[in-house]
Design an enzyme around this catalytic site. Sequence first.
Site, PDB file in Angstrom:
ATOM      1  N   ASP A  23     -84.243 -17.350  53.109  1.00  9.85           N
ATOM      2  CA  ASP A  23     -83.015 -16.574  53.300  1.00  9.85           C
ATOM      3  C   ASP A  23     -83.453 -15.121  53.448  1.00  9.85           C
ATOM      4  O   ASP A  23     -83.870 -14.482  52.485  1.00  9.85           O
ATOM      5  CB  ASP A  23     -82.101 -16.755  52.077  1.00  9.85           C
ATOM      6  N   GLU A 187     -76.440 -19.413  58.140  1.00 17.03           N
ATOM      7  CA  GLU A 187     -76.322 -19.311  56.680  1.00 17.03           C
ATOM      8  C   GLU A 187     -75.235 -20.226  56.101  1.00 17.03           C
ATOM      9  O   GLU A 187     -75.488 -20.928  55.116  1.00 17.03           O
ATOM     10  CB  GLU A 187     -76.095 -17.847  56.271  1.00 17.03           C
TER      11      GLU A 187
HETATM   12 MG    MG Z   1     -76.884 -13.424  51.907  1.00 16.05          MG
END
Ligand code: MG
Length: 618
Positions: A23, A187
């Site tokens: 991430d 995401e």
């Molecule tokens: Mg984030």
Amino acid sequence: MGKIAINIATGSLQQKEMIVGIDLGTTNSLVAIIHPQDRNPQVIKEVMGNSLVPSVLHFDKSGEPIVGDEALKYLLTDPQQTIFSVKRLIGKSYNDIRERSNFFTYKIFDDQTERLVKIQVGDKFYSPVELSSFILKELKSRAEHILKTPVTKAVITVPAYFNDAQRQATRDAGKLAGLDVLRILNEPTAASLAYGLGLNKNETKTIAVYDLGGGTFDISILRISDGIFEVLSTNGDTYLGGDDFDDAIVKFWKEKIELEKSALKFSENNKQEFRLKAEAAKRHLSLHHEFISNVDGYLIKISKSEFENLGSPLVNKTILCCANALKDAEISITEIDEVIMVGGSTRIPLVKQTVGQFFNKKVNDTLNPDEVVALGAAVQADILAGNNKDFLLLDITPLSLGIETMGGLMDVLIPRNSKIPIRTSRQYTTQKDGQMGIVISVFQGERDLVKDNRKLAEFKLSNIPAMPAGLPKIEISFLIDADGILNVKAKELRSGVTQQIEVKPQYGLTDKEVEKMLLDSIEHATEDIQTRALVEVQTEAKQLLDVTKTFIEKNKTHLLNEEIIASEKIMEQLEILIKSGNKDEIHAAIEQLNEQSRPYAERFMNEAIGKAMKGKQV
Ligand code: MG
Ligand code: ADP
């Protein structure tokens, strides 16, 4: 003979190569894996037990950056050499961030000739791709340190609204960090995967992913069916996040102190201290009812309800975005099956409550909100590693892709909203005898004329062996890989001559632009249909003229003089009509020319067939 991999550090036989999930966040970045033994996703923690790496870089005189917590403290003391929020700059031009240039305390270079921004640190210039690669390198080396094995493959997440240029730039950053980026993953898709959604093949679910991070807010509405993730809509605010809650607390204290006519003045020196205290207060109030501390010997305090008063306008803003996202997706609240909480700021109880109330549902918050995206990336990595063979994750294309054909028309090969990865191909041919090359221009957009769409690339297929017009078979294939990157190939099938390119738009489209292109295509739909019809008939007329001219020239001796004169007369007229642009008149003239040339064309055909039959000896 195959080789057996041995882990040098432990002496044990090495597992199948580990693919990590990353991430790469605006505020914090982290890396996760699927644990090879217990098969659970887990984030990689450093020795102190911290998994988050602040996405901050500091450059000292040596020019070598330090990344993460160490760099954080230079934000105030050395702002020009300390880079944060690189993610906001990746794949962007100076024009994209001009309005927000005050936000950045470091120097962003406006190079008019080069469309993508650079960041100036001392006398060096860095691209956001390079800067992101430093963060990725740090994550890679952390993972290697803990796993005690080289890490060379990764899945990296990006916001759902990232365009081609931003995705490509993220992929390049990975490459630069020595990582083979197997997939760029949205995401919200990652967050859903972390919660196990979409892993059950037969389920269809509509999901809202609410992501409130340090400086950005994203809401995405996803539909999962048969393991395919479709982004129905995205909305949000690229300048709304946890930092705004901190600012609100600082302002609150400042007003209090001034009210009490304290001698304490806000100075550059204690500004950062106040911000740090404010963030600490915010975190503390996620679990307790009051925060008390001091700055420069002055008492500062704030209660949970005071904080909630400050925070509620911010939270309400996010709810407005949620409502808009639902509207865009044409979905009602009752159709949402799951709400997933992502981002450190969703730890704030007021945020959870308000979101839960709005969606009228208990939110998914059992996983750490700041880890959930990385965990999902690890799930995807594991699928790609072949450990979880049943799944394939897909996204969709936001705009149609095609090539320019005769008359500047858009010929769509991959329609908008197609599921990717996807491969399609179509055959084309040449228009002129002996034509040895054709130019392939790739466009993106919904309009019928390419001039109204966006050009992505152009390349030439050359060295086609000379053949009569119409004979070469040129196959154009479009392949969009799982990361949304387009590959275009042209092949002349008779000769095998091939040419291909990877379409890397140097400068992608913003959400606004995509939206505008779609709106334009709707607005101009009728006009486009008319233009298309005219262009098509004009093209047909030109081709007929070409063919007839060549035919007459080649076969002069076989034709009657009056046949030639009559044809030429209609041809002259047709040429004038093509320019005047009346579709029906052109059409009529085409008919007339066909009619007029039919007798001699038929005569000729019969002869040709006769010859061919003889040759073949049926
Ligand atoms: Mg984030
Ligand atoms: P990003 O996705 O932007 O990189 P994160 O998801 O890591 O960011 O979120 C960072 C934000 O979360 C920061 O503003 C931080 O203050 C906030 N945050 C982290 N923990 C808490 C908590 N316990 N309570 C409130 N806010 C928190």
